[in-house]
Design a protein around this motif. Sequence first.
Motif, PDB file in Angstrom:
ATOM      1  N   ALA A  36       0.832  -1.209   0.000  1.00  0.00           N
ATOM      2  CA  ALA A  36       0.000   0.000   0.000  1.00  0.00           C
ATOM      3  C   ALA A  36       0.867   1.259   0.000  1.00  0.00           C
ATOM      4  CB  ALA A  36      -0.929  -0.008   1.220  1.00  0.00           C
ATOM      5  N   CYS A  37       1.958   1.230   0.765  1.00  0.00           N
ATOM      6  CA  CYS A  37       2.856   2.394   0.806  1.00  0.00           C
ATOM      7  C   CYS A  37       3.520   2.597  -0.553  1.00  0.00           C
ATOM      8  CB  CYS A  37       3.933   2.204   1.880  1.00  0.00           C
ATOM      9  SG  CYS A  37       3.295   2.370   3.552  1.00  0.00           S
ATOM     10  N   THR A  38       3.950   1.522  -1.171  1.00  0.00           N
ATOM     11  CA  THR A  38       4.585   1.615  -2.493  1.00  0.00           C
ATOM     12  C   THR A  38       3.606   2.216  -3.503  1.00  0.00           C
ATOM     13  OG1 THR A  38       5.836  -0.364  -1.923  1.00  0.00           O
ATOM     14  CG2 THR A  38       5.871   0.299  -4.230  1.00  0.00           C
ATOM     15  N   GLN A  39       2.366   1.759  -3.444  1.00  0.00           N
ATOM     16  CA  GLN A  39       1.293   2.298  -4.289  1.00  0.00           C
ATOM     17  C   GLN A  39       1.110   3.801  -4.070  1.00  0.00           C
ATOM     18  OE1 GLN A  39      -1.099   1.839  -6.413  1.00  0.00           O
ATOM     19  NE2 GLN A  39      -1.080  -0.341  -6.879  1.00  0.00           N
ATOM     20  N   ILE A  40       1.067   4.195  -2.798  1.00  0.00           N
ATOM     21  CA  ILE A  40       0.866   5.608  -2.475  1.00  0.00           C
ATOM     22  C   ILE A  40       2.014   6.446  -3.049  1.00  0.00           C
ATOM     23  CG2 ILE A  40       0.887   7.305  -0.576  1.00  0.00           C
ATOM     24  CD1 ILE A  40      -0.834   5.355   1.039  1.00  0.00           C
ATOM     25  N   ILE A  41       3.239   5.951  -2.874  1.00  0.00           N
ATOM     26  CA  ILE A  41       4.381   6.719  -3.399  1.00  0.00           C
ATOM     27  C   ILE A  41       4.275   6.840  -4.922  1.00  0.00           C
ATOM     28  CG2 ILE A  41       6.900   6.767  -3.681  1.00  0.00           C
ATOM     29  CD1 ILE A  41       7.124   5.355  -0.979  1.00  0.00           C
ATOM     30  N   ALA A  42       3.945   5.734  -5.587  1.00  0.00           N
ATOM     31  CA  ALA A  42       3.885   5.746  -7.053  1.00  0.00           C
ATOM     32  C   ALA A  42       2.739   6.616  -7.567  1.00  0.00           C
ATOM     33  CB  ALA A  42       3.751   4.311  -7.574  1.00  0.00           C
ATOM     34  N   ARG A  91       7.540  11.633   4.590  1.00  0.00           N
ATOM     35  CA  ARG A  91       8.162  11.155   5.832  1.00  0.00           C
ATOM     36  C   ARG A  91       7.260  10.153   6.532  1.00  0.00           C
ATOM     37  NH1 ARG A  91       9.409  16.579   6.796  1.00  0.00           N
ATOM     38  NH2 ARG A  91       8.131  16.681   8.680  1.00  0.00           N
ATOM     39  N   LEU A  92       5.948  10.396   6.467  1.00  0.00           N
ATOM     40  CA  LEU A  92       5.019   9.461   7.109  1.00  0.00           C
ATOM     41  C   LEU A  92       5.090   8.097   6.423  1.00  0.00           C
ATOM     42  CD1 LEU A  92       2.758   8.958   9.204  1.00  0.00           C
ATOM     43  CD2 LEU A  92       1.117   9.527   7.412  1.00  0.00           C
ATOM     44  N   VAL A  93       5.010   8.097   5.097  1.00  0.00           N
ATOM     45  CA  VAL A  93       4.994   6.826   4.363  1.00  0.00           C
ATOM     46  C   VAL A  93       6.310   6.069   4.577  1.00  0.00           C
ATOM     47  CG1 VAL A  93       4.813   5.772   2.082  1.00  0.00           C
ATOM     48  CG2 VAL A  93       3.345   7.692   2.666  1.00  0.00           C
ATOM     49  N   LEU A  94       7.433   6.779   4.511  1.00  0.00           N
ATOM     50  CA  LEU A  94       8.724   6.109   4.715  1.00  0.00           C
ATOM     51  C   LEU A  94       8.865   5.642   6.166  1.00  0.00           C
ATOM     52  CD1 LEU A  94      11.096   8.340   2.525  1.00  0.00           C
ATOM     53  CD2 LEU A  94      10.096   6.113   1.951  1.00  0.00           C
ATOM     54  N   GLY A  95       8.334   6.441   7.097  1.00  0.00           N
ATOM     55  CA  GLY A  95       8.355   6.042   8.511  1.00  0.00           C
ATOM     56  C   GLY A  95       7.535   4.774   8.732  1.00  0.00           C
ATOM     57  N   VAL A  96       6.401   4.697   8.055  1.00  0.00           N
ATOM     58  CA  VAL A  96       5.558   3.499   8.161  1.00  0.00           C
ATOM     59  C   VAL A  96       6.315   2.281   7.620  1.00  0.00           C
ATOM     60  CG1 VAL A  96       3.537   2.368   7.152  1.00  0.00           C
ATOM     61  CG2 VAL A  96       3.301   4.616   8.196  1.00  0.00           C
ATOM     62  N   LEU A  97       6.949   2.451   6.454  1.00  0.00           N
ATOM     63  CA  LEU A  97       7.705   1.335   5.865  1.00  0.00           C
ATOM     64  C   LEU A  97       8.764   0.813   6.834  1.00  0.00           C
ATOM     65  CD1 LEU A  97       8.226   2.369   2.128  1.00  0.00           C
ATOM     66  CD2 LEU A  97       6.984   0.381   2.987  1.00  0.00           C
ATOM     67  N   LYS A  98       9.423   1.739   7.529  1.00  0.00           N
ATOM     68  CA  LYS A  98      10.460   1.306   8.471  1.00  0.00           C
ATOM     69  C   LYS A  98       9.831   0.683   9.715  1.00  0.00           C
ATOM     70  CE  LYS A  98      13.809   4.580   6.791  1.00  0.00           C
ATOM     71  NZ  LYS A  98      14.071   6.006   6.720  1.00  0.00           N
ATOM     72  N   ALA A  99       8.766   1.315  10.215  1.00  0.00           N
ATOM     73  CA  ALA A  99       8.153   0.827  11.461  1.00  0.00           C
ATOM     74  C   ALA A  99       7.596  -0.588  11.302  1.00  0.00           C
ATOM     75  CB  ALA A  99       7.052   1.790  11.913  1.00  0.00           C
TER      76      ALA A  99
END
Lengths: 238, 238
Positions: free
Chosen positions: B71-77, B87-95
């Motif tokens: 879902a995060c990858t989709q949002i970025i694309a 920062r939120l999306v990348l933070g989620v990916l790390k968390a």
Amino acid sequence: MDKLNLGKHISGQFTAELTAVMSKVLAMGGLVERQLADALTAIQENDTQLANSVITADNKVNQLELEIDAACTQIIAKRQPTASDLRLVLGVLKAISDLERIGDETCRIARVALKTFDKDQEHLLVSLENLGQLVLAMLRQVLDAFARMDEEAALLVHQQDVKADRQYEALTRLLMTYMMEDSRSIPKIMDVMWSARALERIGDRCQNIAEYIIYFVRGKDVRHASAEVIKNTAEGAS
Amino acid sequence: MDKLNLGKHISGQFTAELTAVMSKVLAMGGLVERQLADALTAIQENDTQLANSVITADNKVNQLELEIDAACTQIIAKRQPTASDLRLVLGVLKAISDLERIGDETCRIARVALKTFDKDQEHLLVSLENLGQLVLAMLRQVLDAFARMDEEAALLVHQQDVKADRQYEALTRLLMTYMMEDSRSIPKIMDVMWSARALERIGDRCQNIAEYIIYFVRGKDVRHASAEVIKNTAEGAS
């Protein structure tokens, strides 16, 4: 097969940015590989100077992680990559996190080399040699596979982790028998045990990086998949 | 302070996507928190059924990691987020990567609960209680801080890890004295030792998540920074 094709962008600047990021990742990988090789040598040769250099190098590794992370964030914000470019950038973000943790594990091993082992305890350190060399080879191979985004080479590394796990378990059992035989040496044996665990974890992280390579090439996330699914995906059969 | 402000986007659809991702992360966090609480109970009450449920739950946690990652990858694309959204999306990916690893560690603890401990070995399991409860509290607090992107609460969790490390070291020393006194119990004590290490690692991962919160709110990556820099950053003093 080599799947890293960075020269395909309409914007030469974008290509240059991705190339710069990839060379930093490879520099970081080279540093971490050197850390592991040196930590193993320090253990075998009781070389405290070398052990200290491993620990010092970790600052540089940490610094590279932050730099590469910032560069990737910049690329996402500015270049708005999609498809394989996005997979590459996200794969890099994940891989550097694993590389940084491998650096941390090598420091744990190096710290054991700083301790004094009696002559009759030195066989404990020698017992780490096989697992250490196997894991070092895995790290070398996965970094090489990452440089070329070679999913076949990545699969080979992935499959080797079973061997590393088996060696680790045998070593753990051996170390426990030493503990039972010589309770005086338990604290030292525990240090060796932690080093063995650190090596096993490094193997796991090489496996993670192998999965990112397969994801980049095949576009399929194989984390948590069975060995068979991973094999089929890497070979392009699914 | 609550800094998660998802309702600010011009596109209601984008807001909805970020909200959906955040609720999945919180569901994943809730599952992992339950895994840890159950693993600790299983250890204390010798409850093999509960221990098995912890191990089973891990599939769901792994599945959530893959879903949220996609879902995060989709949002970025699709949404090409910048600034705090990125920062939120990348933070989620790390968390979620840390949460997934916490899930793995809870399985290691649960597997120890599946083993048989004699009456005179049960004190070994009891010795995990304090560290276990401290780390569970850290996990709860950091998930709560993540839900609200509360950097002050994140800082408090970050600072608690020193306490967890200290408790872990004391516990390790205690377990080594048990080994020296009763070599027959060494394999069992090693199981407890691995559980203690798993708890210590969970504490570290809570600390990582705290750092992502501070990064989201302050826009500054505080990984590898000193405790003082992290404090100043979280408090907005730097």
